[in-house]
Design an enzyme around this catalytic site. Sequence first.
Site, PDB file in Angstrom:
ATOM      1  N   HIS A 121      -3.571 -45.999 -16.292  1.00  0.00           N
ATOM      2  CA  HIS A 121      -4.083 -46.775 -15.153  1.00  0.00           C
ATOM      3  C   HIS A 121      -4.344 -48.208 -15.642  1.00  0.00           C
ATOM      4  O   HIS A 121      -4.657 -48.408 -16.811  1.00  0.00           O
ATOM      5  CB  HIS A 121      -5.391 -46.112 -14.710  1.00  0.00           C
ATOM      6  CG  HIS A 121      -5.993 -46.654 -13.464  1.00  0.00           C
ATOM      7  ND1 HIS A 121      -6.757 -47.796 -13.443  1.00  0.00           N
ATOM      8  CD2 HIS A 121      -5.978 -46.200 -12.192  1.00  0.00           C
ATOM      9  CE1 HIS A 121      -7.179 -48.019 -12.211  1.00  0.00           C
ATOM     10  NE2 HIS A 121      -6.723 -47.066 -11.429  1.00  0.00           N
ATOM     11  N   ASP A 198      -9.748 -41.703 -21.048  1.00  0.00           N
ATOM     12  CA  ASP A 198     -10.008 -42.061 -19.657  1.00  0.00           C
ATOM     13  C   ASP A 198     -10.075 -40.744 -18.887  1.00  0.00           C
ATOM     14  O   ASP A 198      -9.051 -40.101 -18.636  1.00  0.00           O
ATOM     15  CB  ASP A 198      -8.861 -42.954 -19.146  1.00  0.00           C
ATOM     16  CG  ASP A 198      -8.931 -43.192 -17.635  1.00  0.00           C
ATOM     17  OD1 ASP A 198      -9.797 -42.578 -16.971  1.00  0.00           O
ATOM     18  OD2 ASP A 198      -8.109 -43.975 -17.120  1.00  0.00           O
ATOM     19  N   GLN A 201      -9.710 -38.887 -13.888  1.00  0.00           N
ATOM     20  CA  GLN A 201      -9.067 -37.861 -13.062  1.00  0.00           C
ATOM     21  C   GLN A 201      -9.250 -36.452 -13.617  1.00  0.00           C
ATOM     22  O   GLN A 201      -8.775 -35.491 -13.011  1.00  0.00           O
ATOM     23  CB  GLN A 201      -7.556 -38.147 -12.926  1.00  0.00           C
ATOM     24  CG  GLN A 201      -7.232 -39.427 -12.197  1.00  0.00           C
ATOM     25  CD  GLN A 201      -7.570 -39.378 -10.701  1.00  0.00           C
ATOM     26  OE1 GLN A 201      -7.833 -38.324 -10.134  1.00  0.00           O
ATOM     27  NE2 GLN A 201      -7.575 -40.531 -10.070  1.00  0.00           N
ATOM     28  N   LYS A 224     -15.172 -40.061  -7.784  1.00  0.00           N
ATOM     29  CA  LYS A 224     -14.022 -39.146  -7.718  1.00  0.00           C
ATOM     30  C   LYS A 224     -14.461 -37.686  -7.866  1.00  0.00           C
ATOM     31  O   LYS A 224     -13.658 -36.766  -7.823  1.00  0.00           O
ATOM     32  CB  LYS A 224     -13.015 -39.494  -8.811  1.00  0.00           C
ATOM     33  CG  LYS A 224     -12.367 -40.862  -8.573  1.00  0.00           C
ATOM     34  CD  LYS A 224     -11.292 -41.138  -9.578  1.00  0.00           C
ATOM     35  CE  LYS A 224     -10.940 -42.593  -9.663  1.00  0.00           C
ATOM     36  NZ  LYS A 224     -10.047 -43.049  -8.600  1.00  0.00           N
ATOM     37  N   CYS A 364      -2.191 -48.434  -9.096  1.00  0.00           N
ATOM     38  CA  CYS A 364      -2.760 -49.113 -10.283  1.00  0.00           C
ATOM     39  C   CYS A 364      -2.076 -48.652 -11.552  1.00  0.00           C
ATOM     40  O   CYS A 364      -2.718 -48.451 -12.593  1.00  0.00           O
ATOM     41  CB  CYS A 364      -4.265 -48.886 -10.395  1.00  0.00           C
ATOM     42  SG  CYS A 364      -5.183 -49.547  -9.028  1.00  0.00           S
TER      43      CYS A 364
HETATM   44  N1  PMP Z   1      -8.397 -44.360 -14.584  1.00  0.00           N
HETATM   45  C1  PMP Z   1      -7.779 -43.533 -13.731  1.00  0.00           C
HETATM   46  C2  PMP Z   1      -6.846 -42.496 -14.260  1.00  0.00           C
HETATM   47  C3  PMP Z   1      -8.029 -43.624 -12.369  1.00  0.00           C
HETATM   48  O1  PMP Z   1      -7.409 -42.813 -11.520  1.00  0.00           O
HETATM   49  C4  PMP Z   1      -8.934 -44.608 -11.899  1.00  0.00           C
HETATM   50  C5  PMP Z   1      -9.232 -44.776 -10.415  1.00  0.00           C
HETATM   51  N2  PMP Z   1      -8.108 -44.776  -9.599  1.00  0.00           N
HETATM   52  C6  PMP Z   1      -9.550 -45.434 -12.833  1.00  0.00           C
HETATM   53  C7  PMP Z   1      -9.264 -45.285 -14.164  1.00  0.00           C
HETATM   54  C8  PMP Z   1     -10.527 -46.491 -12.426  1.00  0.00           C
HETATM   55  O2  PMP Z   1     -11.669 -45.932 -11.872  1.00  0.00           O
HETATM   56  P1  PMP Z   1     -12.742 -46.822 -11.119  1.00  0.00           P
HETATM   57  O3  PMP Z   1     -11.971 -47.620 -10.105  1.00  0.00           O
HETATM   58  O4  PMP Z   1     -13.663 -45.827 -10.478  1.00  0.00           O
HETATM   59  O5  PMP Z   1     -13.407 -47.675 -12.132  1.00  0.00           O
END
Ligand code: PMP
Length: 409
Positions: A121, A198, A201, A224, A364
Site C-alpha cells: 500500500h 503492515d 488488512q 477496518k 492506493c
Molecule cells: N495498509 C494497507 C494494506 C491498507 O489497506 C491501508 C488502508 N487502505 C493502509 C495501509 C492505510 O491505512 P489507514 O488509511 O487507516 O492509515
Amino acid sequence: MNPYEIRKHFPILDQEVNGNPLVYLDSAATSQKPSAVIESIDKYYREYNSNVHRGVHTLGTKATDAYEGAREKVRKFINAASAEEVIFTRGTTTALNTVARSYGKANLSEGDEIVISYMEHHSNIIPWQQVAKETGASLVYLPLQQDGTISLEDVRKTVTSRTKIVSIMQVSNVLGVINPVKQIAQIAHDNGAIMVVDGAQSTPHLKVDVRSLDCDFFAFSGHKMVGPTGIGVLYGKKELLENMEPIEFGGEMIDFVGLYDSTWKELPWKFEGGTPIIAGAIGLGAAIDFLEEIGLEHIEAHEHKLAAYALEKMSAVEGLQIYGPMDAKQRAGVVTFNIGDVHPHDVATVLDAEGIAVRAGHHCAQPLMKWLDVSATARASFYLYNTEEDIDKLVEGLVKTKEYFSNVF
Ligand code: PMP
C-alpha cells in the site's frame, strides 16, 4: 453467531440504497461499526468526557482508566509482552511513518537497503521512499510470483547483509493474499535486519500474535476492524522503542521542560504528543471486545468460505478476470477483478445502482497496478457480516454490468 445474527448488530446495514437493500462489499476500505462501538463512544461523551493523565478529578480518572484500559485490551488482542509496547496513533499510515521517521532516520545510511514488495500500500512505500532520500539508503523491491504471491526463495535472494529494514503487508488489500510474514521476519533477523509488518488488512480478519510472528514493529487501523476512524496502533518491541526519538513534540509526551531542552515521558506516552485520541481508543477497545466475543478463528473461517464461494461464482462469469491466487486458502476475503474493457468506475457505478458497494480505482497501490499491467481494478471485500447471498447479488450485478456494456464485449 451466524452472519445474519451478526448483521443485527450493525444498524447501517439495514437500509436501502437506490431502491435496493444495501450490499456492503467495501470493508477493506473501512468496515461498518456495531452498536456496541457506537454506544461506547456515545457513553464517553455523555457521561465522562474529560482529558486523560492530567487532573485528579473523578471524570478525568474515569477517562484515563478507560483509555489505558483500551491499551491493555489491544495488548492482549495482539499478544504484546507489555502495554508499553502499544502506542496509539491515528492509523496504520501514522504508525508506519513513525517507524520510518524515527527508527529509519536514525539507523539508515548510504549503502543500506530497505526491502518492501510490489504489492505494498502507498502507506508502506512512500515513508520508505522519503527516508531513503534523506539517508542515502536504497529501496529494494521484492518480486512477486505470477499469481501475486511472495516466494521465500525470492526473500532469501533479496534480503542480504545490506538490508536493515524489511517492511511487508501481512494481507494484501488488493490481491487478498496472506503473506508468510513470520518466515520473512526470520530471514530478516538472520541477516541482521528488523521486520516491520503492515497489519491493516490482517488484524481485522485473522488472529495476530506479534510475539509468535516475532516482528519488530506492527501497524494497524481501528476503522477496518469495526472500530472508529482516527485510531490505530503501532506495536514495537520495547528495546527498540526505548532507543527511538519521538517524532511529535508538545504536551502529554514530556517529563521536564526547560527553556532550551526537555526530556520525554517513558513508553508508550513519549510517542503520544498532544491530547490523545481518547474516544477513538475507547471505541477500539469496544471493537476488540466485539470481535473477541465472535472469535477471530470464526471470522477467519467465515471469510475463507466466502472467498471460496466468490472465486467459484465469479470465475463462472465469462470475460471476468480475477487477480491473485485462485486458491481461497491463500487469501482473506478480498477479490479484485476487471470485466473485459469496462472501466472499473463504470462497473462500480452500475453495481451502486443495484445497492451494491464495491471499490474501484488503484486502491492506493499504484506500483501493484503497474505490475498487474492495469490502470485500475474493481474490488469486492467481505467481512463477518457478509453472506453468500451478498455474493449472489454481486454476481447478478456483474452479469447486468456485462449486458449494459455489451458493446465492449
Ligand atoms: N495498509 C494497507 C494494506 C491498507 O489497506 C491501508 C488502508 N487502505 C493502509 C495501509 C492505510 O491505512 P489507514 O488509511 O487507516 O492509515
